[in-house]
Design an enzyme around this catalytic site. Structure first.
Site, PDB file in Angstrom:
ATOM      1  N   SER A 322       0.828  -1.206   0.000  1.00 12.60           N
ATOM      2  CA  SER A 322       0.000   0.000   0.000  1.00 12.60           C
ATOM      3  C   SER A 322       0.864   1.259   0.000  1.00 12.60           C
ATOM      4  O   SER A 322       0.547   2.248  -0.671  1.00 12.60           O
ATOM      5  CB  SER A 322      -0.916   0.005   1.231  1.00 12.60           C
ATOM      6  N   TRP A 325       2.057   1.773  -3.434  1.00 10.60           N
ATOM      7  CA  TRP A 325       0.963   2.281  -4.276  1.00 10.60           C
ATOM      8  C   TRP A 325       0.863   3.800  -4.164  1.00 10.60           C
ATOM      9  O   TRP A 325       0.603   4.488  -5.154  1.00 10.60           O
ATOM     10  CB  TRP A 325      -0.368   1.645  -3.861  1.00 10.60           C
ATOM     11  N   HIS A 326       1.095   4.319  -2.968  1.00 12.28           N
ATOM     12  CA  HIS A 326       0.952   5.758  -2.755  1.00 12.28           C
ATOM     13  C   HIS A 326       2.056   6.572  -3.420  1.00 12.28           C
ATOM     14  O   HIS A 326       1.859   7.750  -3.723  1.00 12.28           O
ATOM     15  CB  HIS A 326       0.911   6.074  -1.257  1.00 12.28           C
ATOM     16  N   GLY A 327       3.209   5.966  -3.656  1.00  7.52           N
ATOM     17  CA  GLY A 327       4.279   6.719  -4.296  1.00  7.52           C
ATOM     18  C   GLY A 327       5.486   5.854  -4.602  1.00  7.52           C
ATOM     19  O   GLY A 327       5.790   4.911  -3.860  1.00  7.52           O
TER      20      GLY A 327
END
Length: 339
Positions: A322, A325-327
């Site tokens: 996760s 996924w954010h960066g």
């Protein structure tokens, strides 16, 4: 085209009037108009990147149908793997290519290599993490027999590119949003009023509060070493609220905009800073993404069904992914791991 821009306001008014006055009498024509409006909305930023949405949409539409039709387990798995490889391949190349290559070269440097790496000139398409995840959710739900595929390509393409939630979610389940493209819509004053109210609240949170907090936060974060004590603490607290208000504002504007056209999107934030635990926080923050990772990564890994140690490992994997996924940065990976 940002939600808090005059260009979006003008676009929304024109699309809204055309939708209710001309294109809402026939479902197929209406969906075609929504698709055209959504592609214009996305192409306004960079029309060349529309090809990515088309490829993802065509891939998930075709393979969703093939998976549903196929009875042999091996063939179903093959179709699923191919669709996931295409989706993740597109996402991985545009969002993570430089990150992974750069990390590899950094690892070589630890062993004494002097090889250098010049980052590739790759444009990061806006919203690519959202529409690829929504497309994969559709195919995965068909594979797990939770949803039957649509045979209407226009409705599906409109579902995957629906402009209110194309850029920043919510990441919708096909069974919640896709059927709405097959039902008639009638103008309703109360629904319109609620939609406009959500848009107004979202714009207030974004422009009046979040963007004002950003002025102070950016000034402090521009030279962190020069700021100490209370000003540094205030910047950290202000950034916490800036991040929440900015993101939740976009979700509220998206939900409100969809309401104007008779569509209902999922709630994405539910007072997360009133949470009483980390578990409670992630049940309230970016809810549709948290549910995605729960349903399609945590549960397939075994969830909490294989003992306490395996449960902890599964949680660590989910949150680390996760974070990525954010960066595309090790900072985000570490942030996910710490959560």
């Amino acid at each position: 085209m940002l939600f808090n821009s005059f260009s979006f306001g003008f676009f929304l008014v024109i699309v809204y009037l055309l939708y209710w006055l001309l294109f809402n009498r026939n479902i197929k024509v209406r969906n075609l108009f929504i698709l055209a409006a959504s592609y214009f909305f996305y192409g306004f930023w960079n029309w060349k990147l529309l090809i990515l949405i088309v490829i993802v949409s065509a891939t998930d539409f075709v393979f969703g149908y093939l998976i549903h039709r196929e009875e042999r387990t091996a063939r179903r798995k093959l179709f699923l793997v191919v669709s996931l490889v295409i989706n993740l391949g597109i996402l991985g190349f545009f969002k993570y290519c430089n990150f992974f290559i750069g990390s590899f070269y950094s690892l070589l440097h630890l062993f004494g290599s002097t090889a250098s790496f010049t980052p590739l000139d790759i444009i990061l398409p806006v919203g690519i993490s959202f529409y690829t995840f929504q497309g994969m959710r559709y195919v995965l739900d068909i594979y797990f027999r939770k949803f039957e595929p649509t045979r209407d390509p226009v409705a599906f393409f409109a579902f995957l590119s629906f402009f209110p939630q194309l850029i920043a979610g919510p990441i919708e389940r096909a069974r919640d949003l896709l059927p709405q493209f097959s039902t008639p819509k009638a103008f309703d004053y109360d629904t319109t009023r609620k939609g406009l109210f959500l848009i107004a609240v979202g714009l207030f949170k974004k422009i009046v509060i979040a963007d004002r907090l950003a002025i102070y936060v950016d000034s402090v974060y521009a030279d962190v070493a020069a700021v100490h004590g209370l000003p540094a603490l205030m910047a950290a607290v202000f950034f916490t609220f800036q991040l929440y208000l900015d993101f939740s504002a976009y979700s509220q504007i998206a939900i409100g905009t969809a309401r104007l056209f008779g569509f209902k999107l999922s709630t994405n934030f539910n007072k997360p800073y009133l949470s009483t635990s980390f578990k409670d926080f992630w049940a309230r923050w970016h809810i549709t993404l948290t549910n995605w990772f729960r349903d399609y990564l945590y549960f397939p890994l075994g969830g909490n069904r294989k003992g306490k140690f395996r449960t902890y490992i599964n949680v660590i994997i989910v949150f680390t992914v996760s974070g990525l996924w954010h960066g595309a940065s090790w900072n985000f990976v570490l942030w996910g791991f710490l959560n």
